[in-house]
Design an enzyme around this catalytic site. Structure first.
Site, short mmCIF file in Angstrom:
data_model
loop_
_atom_site.label_atom_id
_atom_site.label_comp_id
_atom_site.label_asym_id
_atom_site.label_seq_id
_atom_site.Cartn_x
_atom_site.Cartn_y
_atom_site.Cartn_z
N HIS A 120 -124.20 65.16 -26.28
CA HIS A 120 -124.65 66.26 -27.13
C HIS A 120 -124.48 65.90 -28.59
O HIS A 120 -123.42 65.46 -29.01
CB HIS A 120 -123.86 67.54 -26.83
N GLU A 137 -120.63 70.70 15.72
CA GLU A 137 -119.35 71.25 16.20
C GLU A 137 -118.61 70.32 17.15
O GLU A 137 -117.42 70.51 17.39
CB GLU A 137 -119.58 72.60 16.88
N TYR A 175 -107.47 63.19 -10.31
CA TYR A 175 -106.87 62.80 -9.03
C TYR A 175 -106.57 61.30 -9.05
O TYR A 175 -107.39 60.50 -9.48
CB TYR A 175 -107.84 63.09 -7.88
#
Ligand SMILES: [Zn+2]
Ligand SMILES: [Zn+2]
Length: 425
Positions: A272, A404, A328
């Site tokens: 920017h 699943e 992290y």
């Protein structure tokens, strides 16, 4: 004589092993319905109140010692076995993402909320709904075998893995600050993640040592001197300097670090500066992310980014202010623990279904837990049989879909890892 004792031990171990599978099979439909319910009612990081209540109620129904409100909405359950022994922690994350679900499922999420001032859909687009259902299932399986367990299992349900809302703390780091690894302190920690690129359901992928990248936020502000666009010598152009910095820092990974050791990434995601075509502005702001696979490489990258940006700016008469926020750490799977537990993964999933995972450049805050105790974090393939994992929608996509069939394998892998770890010398 010795052979006889060994045989009895092996037989006992075999019995325990098949009891885990029998109990896992019995609760399969419950695990599926928990997962569907979480999927239909996703909650963002630090806001997992409904989710936390369901988990805590379940753990209490199993007579575990339960602590709630850890790191806002986290839940810790403790299962003390009938015999003394080591402590093993099993971790699931709990949060969903600001993603509007596009999967056509009867239990698809219709939840909407406000996130950073924007009205958004909410979806378990990273599959944490599966992790929670799996870990609730493991708790039920192991609680039923309490008297046979030698040691303690700590169940850690962690909020805000995807990051806390702006201005808040959260996740694994905050859980540790609030004592999740104390009383008792785990000797090892295991966790899993459903992962589209890890393959189809049934496949397990692991990686010793650096498995997932560290993630740091990078901000660089280049300050020059404002001038007319037609008179650049009258000032210092921060746009040209910023352009050189963007290219210059790309040479750190490609020209300066040993690429044979580990991958590294520097991405600038936003630039920017300026308001009009013919005005050279005072300042340009860059933002990006830094990914590395070891603390040493991370520190080295930080040093070189500062040096490159500051030196390029100085050569033009500008200044570069480099700010790096460590988010992290890289996820380090303890190599000895990985080697010790690999036979368990192969036995449970079938050796032919277990493979070495290439390094993953995304980050995971399980890494904080793995800094406090030897850790092993592994991946389960999610795609329906026949789907090509290289083209299927990946985690965080509004189209991310988990078959699943992954749930029973998740319950069995974590339950067997915990029991095997506690029963090994
Ligand atoms: Zn995620
Ligand atoms: Zn995730």
């Amino acid at each position: 004589m010795k052979t006889a004792i060994l045989l009895v031990l092996l037989l006992a171990q075999g019995e325990t092993s098949s009891e885990i599978d029998r109990r896992a099979a019995q609760i399969q439909s419950k695990v599926i319905s928990w997962r569907r319910d979480f999927h239909e009612h996703p909650e963002l990081g630090n806001r997992e109140t409904r989710t936390a209540k369901i988990i805590a109620d379940h753990l209490r129904s199993l007579n575990l010692e339960v602590k709630t409100g850890v790191a806002h909405t986290g839940v810790v359950g403790i299962l003390r076995g009938g015999r003394p022994g080591k402590v093993v922690a099993l971790r699931s994350d709990m949060d969903a993402l600001p993603v509007t679900e596009e999967v056509n499922l009867p239990f698809a999420s219709k939840t909407r909320t406000t996130y950073n001032g924007q009205e958004v859909g909410v979806m378990h687009a990273c599959g944490h709904d599966n992790h929670m259902a799996v870990l609730m299932g493991v708790a039920e399986v192991l609680a039923g075998m309490k008297s046979q367990l030698a040691g303690t299992v700590k169940f850690i349900f962690q909020p805000a893995e995807e990051g806390a809302p702006q201005g808040e703390q959260g996740g694994a780091e905050l859980m540790l600050k609030e004592g999740a690894f104390e009383n008792p302190r785990p000797d090892a920690v295991f966790g899993l993640h459903v992962l589209g690129v890890a393959g189809n359901v049934g496949q397990v992928a692991y990686r010793p040592a650096g498995a997932m990248a560290s993630s740091d936020l990078l901000r660089i502000t280049i300050r020059g001197k404002q001038t007319h666009g037609a008179i650049p010598w009258g000032g210092v152009d921060p746009i040209v300097v910023a352009s050189q910095v963007v290219l210059g820092i790309q040479t750190i990974s490609s020209r300066q670090l040993d690429v044979t050791k580990a991958p590294s990434i520097i991405t600038i995601g936003s630039i920017h500066g300026g308001v009009r075509n013919n005005i050279i502005p005072d300042e340009v702001r860059l933002e990006g992310t830094i990914r590395a696979f070891s603390p040493e490489m991370q520190d080295e990258m930080h040093r070189r980014i500062r040096l490159t940006a500051e030196s390029i700016a100085e050569s033009a008469g500008a200044t570069a202010n480099v700010e790096i926020v460590r988010q992290y750490p890289s996820l380090f799977n303890n190599p000895a623990l990985t080697e010790q537990m690999l036979p368990t993964l192969k036995r449970v999933a079938g050796a032919e279904n277990v493979s070495l995972q290439p390094p993953i450049t995304a980050a995971e805050d399980f890494s904080f837990f793995a800094q406090k105790a030897p850790g092993l974090f592994f991946f389960l393939g999610t795609n329906k049989k026949g789907v090509d994992p290289t083209t299927a929608p990946v985690n965080h996509s509004p189209l991310f879909e988990v078959d699943e069939g992954v749930l029973p394998l998740g319950v069995r892998t974590l339950a067997h890892l915990a029991v095997d770890y506690l029963s090994q010398k």
